[in-house]
Design a protein around this motif. Structure first.
Motif, PDB file in Angstrom:
ATOM      1  N   ASP A 179       0.816  -1.220   0.000  1.00  0.00           N
ATOM      2  CA  ASP A 179       0.000   0.000   0.000  1.00  0.00           C
ATOM      3  C   ASP A 179       0.847   1.268   0.000  1.00  0.00           C
ATOM      4  OD1 ASP A 179      -2.354  -1.493   0.025  1.00  0.00           O
ATOM      5  OD2 ASP A 179      -2.321  -1.669   2.226  1.00  0.00           O
ATOM      6  N   THR A 180       2.129   1.148   0.320  1.00  0.00           N
ATOM      7  CA  THR A 180       2.992   2.342   0.355  1.00  0.00           C
ATOM      8  C   THR A 180       3.589   2.653  -1.013  1.00  0.00           C
ATOM      9  OG1 THR A 180       4.949   1.041   0.972  1.00  0.00           O
ATOM     10  CG2 THR A 180       3.580   1.899   2.779  1.00  0.00           C
ATOM     11  N   LEU A 181       3.399   1.775  -1.982  1.00  0.00           N
ATOM     12  CA  LEU A 181       3.975   1.974  -3.317  1.00  0.00           C
ATOM     13  C   LEU A 181       3.077   2.867  -4.169  1.00  0.00           C
ATOM     14  CD1 LEU A 181       5.054  -1.717  -4.081  1.00  0.00           C
ATOM     15  CD2 LEU A 181       6.474   0.137  -3.169  1.00  0.00           C
ATOM     16  N   PRO A 182       3.669   3.584  -5.109  1.00  0.00           N
ATOM     17  CA  PRO A 182       2.854   4.342  -6.086  1.00  0.00           C
ATOM     18  C   PRO A 182       1.917   3.392  -6.815  1.00  0.00           C
ATOM     19  CG  PRO A 182       5.160   4.966  -6.231  1.00  0.00           C
ATOM     20  CD  PRO A 182       5.104   3.764  -5.331  1.00  0.00           C
ATOM     21  N   ASP A 183       0.766   3.936  -7.278  1.00  0.00           N
ATOM     22  CA  ASP A 183      -0.250   3.067  -7.882  1.00  0.00           C
ATOM     23  C   ASP A 183       0.286   2.239  -9.044  1.00  0.00           C
ATOM     24  OD1 ASP A 183      -2.098   3.906  -6.078  1.00  0.00           O
ATOM     25  OD2 ASP A 183      -2.985   5.434  -7.378  1.00  0.00           O
ATOM     26  N   GLU A 198      20.739  -7.190  -9.875  1.00  0.00           N
ATOM     27  CA  GLU A 198      20.868  -6.914  -8.442  1.00  0.00           C
ATOM     28  C   GLU A 198      20.882  -5.404  -8.179  1.00  0.00           C
ATOM     29  OE1 GLU A 198      24.251  -8.829  -6.761  1.00  0.00           O
ATOM     30  OE2 GLU A 198      23.273 -10.782  -6.615  1.00  0.00           O
ATOM     31  N   GLU A 199      21.511  -4.667  -9.075  1.00  0.00           N
ATOM     32  CA  GLU A 199      21.579  -3.211  -8.914  1.00  0.00           C
ATOM     33  C   GLU A 199      20.188  -2.604  -8.913  1.00  0.00           C
ATOM     34  OE1 GLU A 199      23.662   0.716 -11.000  1.00  0.00           O
ATOM     35  OE2 GLU A 199      23.940  -1.285 -11.860  1.00  0.00           O
ATOM     36  N   GLU A 200      19.337  -3.047  -9.852  1.00  0.00           N
ATOM     37  CA  GLU A 200      17.966  -2.541  -9.927  1.00  0.00           C
ATOM     38  C   GLU A 200      17.172  -2.941  -8.682  1.00  0.00           C
ATOM     39  OE1 GLU A 200      14.001  -2.939 -12.794  1.00  0.00           O
ATOM     40  OE2 GLU A 200      15.963  -3.701 -13.488  1.00  0.00           O
ATOM     41  N   LEU A 201      17.428  -4.135  -8.192  1.00  0.00           N
ATOM     42  CA  LEU A 201      16.742  -4.610  -6.987  1.00  0.00           C
ATOM     43  C   LEU A 201      17.091  -3.737  -5.787  1.00  0.00           C
ATOM     44  CD1 LEU A 201      15.083  -6.676  -5.361  1.00  0.00           C
ATOM     45  CD2 LEU A 201      17.174  -8.036  -5.146  1.00  0.00           C
ATOM     46  N   TYR A 202      18.379  -3.493  -5.589  1.00  0.00           N
ATOM     47  CA  TYR A 202      18.783  -2.722  -4.413  1.00  0.00           C
ATOM     48  C   TYR A 202      18.388  -1.242  -4.520  1.00  0.00           C
ATOM     49  CZ  TYR A 202      21.047  -6.803  -2.499  1.00  0.00           C
ATOM     50  OH  TYR A 202      21.258  -8.045  -1.967  1.00  0.00           O
ATOM     51  N   ASN A 203      18.269  -0.755  -5.735  1.00  0.00           N
ATOM     52  CA  ASN A 203      17.736   0.612  -5.909  1.00  0.00           C
ATOM     53  C   ASN A 203      16.287   0.679  -5.433  1.00  0.00           C
ATOM     54  OD1 ASN A 203      20.091   1.709  -6.925  1.00  0.00           O
ATOM     55  ND2 ASN A 203      19.532   1.337  -9.072  1.00  0.00           N
ATOM     56  N   PHE A 204      15.523  -0.342  -5.788  1.00  0.00           N
ATOM     57  CA  PHE A 204      14.125  -0.409  -5.350  1.00  0.00           C
ATOM     58  C   PHE A 204      14.041  -0.495  -3.825  1.00  0.00           C
ATOM     59  CE2 PHE A 204      10.770  -3.258  -3.874  1.00  0.00           C
ATOM     60  CZ  PHE A 204       9.642  -2.559  -4.259  1.00  0.00           C
ATOM     61  N   LEU A 205      14.871  -1.373  -3.221  1.00  0.00           N
ATOM     62  CA  LEU A 205      14.841  -1.544  -1.757  1.00  0.00           C
ATOM     63  C   LEU A 205      15.225  -0.258  -1.022  1.00  0.00           C
ATOM     64  CD1 LEU A 205      16.491  -5.102  -1.518  1.00  0.00           C
ATOM     65  CD2 LEU A 205      14.064  -4.544  -1.290  1.00  0.00           C
ATOM     66  N   GLU A 206      16.229   0.434  -1.536  1.00  0.00           N
ATOM     67  CA  GLU A 206      16.664   1.682  -0.905  1.00  0.00           C
ATOM     68  C   GLU A 206      15.578   2.769  -1.006  1.00  0.00           C
ATOM     69  OE1 GLU A 206      20.344   2.879  -2.594  1.00  0.00           O
ATOM     70  OE2 GLU A 206      21.505   1.300  -1.619  1.00  0.00           O
ATOM     71  N   SER A 207      14.841   2.706  -2.089  1.00  0.00           N
ATOM     72  CA  SER A 207      13.835   3.751  -2.316  1.00  0.00           C
ATOM     73  C   SER A 207      12.585   3.558  -1.457  1.00  0.00           C
ATOM     74  CB  SER A 207      13.443   3.791  -3.792  1.00  0.00           C
ATOM     75  OG  SER A 207      14.556   4.067  -4.593  1.00  0.00           O
ATOM     76  N   TYR A 208      12.211   2.311  -1.197  1.00  0.00           N
ATOM     77  CA  TYR A 208      10.910   2.067  -0.570  1.00  0.00           C
ATOM     78  C   TYR A 208      10.966   1.386   0.800  1.00  0.00           C
ATOM     79  CZ  TYR A 208       9.210   3.433  -5.135  1.00  0.00           C
ATOM     80  OH  TYR A 208       8.962   4.148  -6.297  1.00  0.00           O
ATOM     81  N   SER A 209      12.140   1.015   1.232  1.00  0.00           N
ATOM     82  CA  SER A 209      12.229   0.424   2.582  1.00  0.00           C
ATOM     83  C   SER A 209      12.140   1.537   3.624  1.00  0.00           C
ATOM     84  CB  SER A 209      13.556  -0.318   2.761  1.00  0.00           C
ATOM     85  OG  SER A 209      13.602  -1.463   1.915  1.00  0.00           O
ATOM     86  N   SER A 210      11.471   1.292   4.723  1.00  0.00           N
ATOM     87  CA  SER A 210      11.305   2.311   5.763  1.00  0.00           C
ATOM     88  C   SER A 210      12.491   2.271   6.730  1.00  0.00           C
ATOM     89  CB  SER A 210      10.010   2.065   6.534  1.00  0.00           C
ATOM     90  OG  SER A 210       9.983   0.761   7.079  1.00  0.00           O
TER      91      SER A 210
END
Length: 210
Positions: A179-183, A198-210
């Motif tokens: 629910d915290t992600l953009p639609d 892996e680079e794309e994965l960790y970019n996603f984690l850094e952006s949306y992890s609390s």
């Protein structure tokens, strides 16, 4: 000459009678007491046998069991690459006191229900290669899973879970609520969003992890 013959007869006749009498006595003894002399002979032989020290062979051997000093060796075999790695460990306490039969049964039970870590590695089987008080050796066979270079983001119970590219193996869980992600991104995760590196994965984690 006649005198000499008389003297000879005087000695020969009594000796012959004595010999005949002794022989007759022995025959009568044997007839009235059969086996007497044989028994005495057997007793003499038995006495000679008893005088000899008796050696009683023993086949007893101390049972081989695992103890705290037993060397515990694990050979890990990669069935796909046909390679193996051997490591030495301190024997687990739960195996101390086990004999070979009990330890083999323990390994059979482990094969039926391996640890989660082994399952994730691609565990196939385990066998007891050798067993003694000094050293226990087991062989664990695997079909190791190759490291993923691409991933999928999947919605599970309203949280993002990262799967390997086989969509069967969980690479990692996250605390990212869907629910915290953009639609737009939320819909992609619901439909299993593909991550190419892996680079794309960790970019996603850094952006949306609390």
């Amino acid at each position: 000459m006649k005198f000499v013959k008389r003297i000879s007869l005087f000695f020969i006749i009594p000796m012959g009678m004595y010999t005949f009498g002794f022989y007759s006595h022995m025959k009568l003894q044997e007839e009235f007491y059969p086996g007497k002399y044989r028994e005495e002979s057997v007793k003499q032989k038995s006495a000679l046998v008893q005088e000899q020290p008796q050696v009683i062979p023993t086949s007893f051997e101390e049972e081989q069991v695992i103890n705290a000093d037993t060397q515990y060796v694990i050979e890990e075999v990669d069935l796909k690459k046909e390679t193996s790695v051997e490591t030495k460990w301190k024997v687990p306490e739960k195996y101390i006191g086990m004999n070979r039969d009990r330890f083999v049964r323990e390994m059979e039970l482990y094969q039926q229900s391996p640890s989660l870590a082994d399952q994730e590695l691609g565990f196939v089987s385990v066998e007891v290669v050798s067993f003694s008080r000094d050293k226990v050796r087991i062989r664990k066979s695997y079909i190791f899973r190759e490291l993923s270079t691409s991933f999928y983001l999947v919605n599970e119970k309203n949280f993002v879970v990262v799967y390997c590219d086989d969509l069967k193996t969980i690479y990692m869980g996250t605390n990212i609520s869907i629910d915290t992600l953009p639609d737009g991104l939320k819909q992609e995760v619901i439909q299993r969003k593909y991550i190419a590196s892996e680079e794309e994965l960790y970019n996603f984690l850094e952006s949306y992890s609390s």
